[in-house]
Design a protein around this motif. Sequence first.
Motif, short mmCIF file in Angstrom:
data_model
loop_
_atom_site.label_atom_id
_atom_site.label_comp_id
_atom_site.label_asym_id
_atom_site.label_seq_id
_atom_site.Cartn_x
_atom_site.Cartn_y
_atom_site.Cartn_z
N HIS A 1 0.83 -1.21 0.00
CA HIS A 1 0.00 0.00 0.00
C HIS A 1 0.86 1.26 0.00
O HIS A 1 0.48 2.27 -0.62
N PHE A 2 1.99 1.23 0.68
CA PHE A 2 2.91 2.37 0.63
C PHE A 2 3.37 2.59 -0.82
O PHE A 2 3.38 3.72 -1.32
N ALA A 3 3.76 1.50 -1.48
CA ALA A 3 4.22 1.59 -2.88
C ALA A 3 3.11 2.09 -3.80
O ALA A 3 3.36 2.87 -4.72
N ARG A 4 1.89 1.66 -3.52
CA ARG A 4 0.75 2.09 -4.34
C ARG A 4 0.53 3.60 -4.20
O ARG A 4 0.29 4.30 -5.18
N GLY A 5 0.63 4.09 -2.96
CA GLY A 5 0.48 5.52 -2.74
C GLY A 5 1.59 6.32 -3.41
O GLY A 5 1.35 7.36 -4.01
N PHE A 6 2.82 5.80 -3.31
CA PHE A 6 3.96 6.46 -3.96
C PHE A 6 3.75 6.48 -5.47
O PHE A 6 4.00 7.49 -6.13
N SER A 7 3.26 5.38 -6.01
CA SER A 7 3.03 5.27 -7.45
C SER A 7 1.98 6.26 -7.94
O SER A 7 2.04 6.72 -9.08
N ASP A 8 1.03 6.60 -7.07
CA ASP A 8 -0.01 7.56 -7.45
C ASP A 8 0.56 8.91 -7.86
O ASP A 8 -0.04 9.64 -8.66
N ILE A 9 1.72 9.25 -7.32
CA ILE A 9 2.32 10.56 -7.60
C ILE A 9 3.28 10.49 -8.78
O ILE A 9 3.52 11.49 -9.45
N LEU A 10 3.84 9.33 -9.05
CA LEU A 10 4.77 9.19 -10.17
C LEU A 10 4.07 9.47 -11.50
O LEU A 10 2.86 9.27 -11.64
N LEU A 11 4.85 9.92 -12.47
CA LEU A 11 4.31 10.10 -13.82
C LEU A 11 3.90 8.76 -14.40
O LEU A 11 4.44 7.71 -14.04
N LYS A 12 2.95 8.79 -15.31
CA LYS A 12 2.48 7.55 -15.93
C LYS A 12 3.65 6.83 -16.61
O LYS A 12 4.47 7.45 -17.27
N GLY A 13 3.68 5.53 -16.44
CA GLY A 13 4.74 4.74 -17.04
C GLY A 13 5.92 4.51 -16.11
O GLY A 13 6.78 3.68 -16.40
N SER A 14 5.97 5.25 -15.00
CA SER A 14 7.06 5.07 -14.03
C SER A 14 6.60 4.13 -12.92
O SER A 14 5.50 4.28 -12.39
N LEU A 15 7.43 3.18 -12.58
CA LEU A 15 7.10 2.22 -11.52
C LEU A 15 7.86 2.58 -10.25
O LEU A 15 9.03 2.98 -10.32
N PRO A 16 7.22 2.44 -9.09
CA PRO A 16 7.94 2.74 -7.84
C PRO A 16 9.19 1.88 -7.67
O PRO A 16 10.21 2.35 -7.18
N SER A 17 9.12 0.62 -8.10
CA SER A 17 10.29 -0.26 -7.95
C SER A 17 11.47 0.28 -8.75
O SER A 17 12.62 0.23 -8.30
N PHE A 18 11.19 0.81 -9.94
CA PHE A 18 12.28 1.34 -10.75
C PHE A 18 12.81 2.64 -10.16
O PHE A 18 14.02 2.91 -10.20
N PHE A 19 11.93 3.45 -9.59
CA PHE A 19 12.37 4.69 -8.93
C PHE A 19 13.38 4.36 -7.84
O PHE A 19 14.45 4.97 -7.76
N PHE A 20 13.04 3.42 -6.98
CA PHE A 20 13.92 3.10 -5.85
C PHE A 20 15.16 2.33 -6.30
O PHE A 20 16.23 2.49 -5.71
N ARG A 21 15.04 1.52 -7.35
CA ARG A 21 16.22 0.82 -7.87
C ARG A 21 17.22 1.79 -8.47
O ARG A 21 18.42 1.50 -8.52
#
Length: 428
Positions: free
Chosen positions: A349-369
Amino acid sequence: MPLSKREIRHLLYIEEVEQLHVIFKALLTKMDRCLLKLDASTLKSSGEGELSRTSGSQYLAILKELNEIAKLYQKAGEQFWTLMKLRKTSICGLIVKYAKRTDDHQWLLMHKEVTDFESRRHLAMMMLPEVKEDYEDLFEMLIDRAHLLEESFAYIGRAESESLHGGLFMEFKNEEATGPGVMREWFPLVVEAIFNPENALFLACPNDRRRFYPNPASKVQPRHLEFFNFSGRVIALALMHKVQVGIVLDRVLFLQLAGADIHLEDIRDADPILYSSCKQILDMDAEFIDSDALGLTFVREFEELGSRKVVQLCPNGKNIIVNSKNREEYIKLLIHHRFVTSISEQVSHFARGFSDILLKGSLPSFFFRSLELQDLDWVLYGSDAPICVEDWKEHTDYNGFEETDPQISWFWKVFFFLLSSWFIYYGS
């Protein structure tokens, strides 16, 4: 005997591939020469020697294509990345100055050895929306300080994610102040409330109280998963607005957000007691542990919300005795249950919330990696190193003024006077 059509096409294909290899090597040599000329001072300057934005972007585009071509030939990839490491300073300068949101940067982010903190941060931040300057595009909030967490949750947690992409505008009730300063005050306050142990959402690491990871017993809070979604949004918004919030994420949370596995060394801060116990088991004499002197089986016993729980780490785990041959597997499963299975919903759920703010096409896992943990620490918390005033001056945006303008000169004179006065008073 004449060649068949298929054999003729194959020979032509070989010739084309060989010719492409020749072009690759020639272009790689030319790019090496170009990058050699692009030292840090050239890239940071604003004089006549500066690359045009188009040229800088083309450099990165050419390097990206060379990376793709290098995959076709043996040792070509090694040659390419050796050059990239050799010209790291120029590469990082190009990224910071010329990389655009519309470009594909994955090929760079997969090779952190050719980037530095500033360039990695730049690439990662481009996965987040730009804060809009137009007031009408901002998401408005009116918060009562006495109910800061609940009201912030009502605004941010329940808003349509797209409505947050323009940025935030907020006021505190019964206070006249408005604008970015109020928002910058609000971020650390709401983060402090979210990560307050009394709210049972996150646990602070015993070895570093700045670091937090999800509380396995957070379900004591009825809406805990909604709050984890809200937490992810708030952290992403803080990054988007470039506001430091006074906390950092522990490695066990960071790695899961990055989609990486957790190993023994990763839990050192989060659970030093478990870490020490696991180290002792691994270091024990084989004969001693095979004697079943520890009485361990593949189960995990723990206390949660006042009750004792026993969980089997694998099928029939209660009947599998830990010995010298399976102790590494036991520790692996123990760590996985403690820091992955038990908090998987919260992390999701934390990742889902973070993903809500990312631009479309960006994944939270890739942001943190794309970042090192220390990179994220610096962005969220800052550095403990003393401020370098010269570096501050070099990176100051004068917003319509020039560095040589009288007002700017006065500012720095007053600043250095106050700084020297402070040093004499406190440093003596």
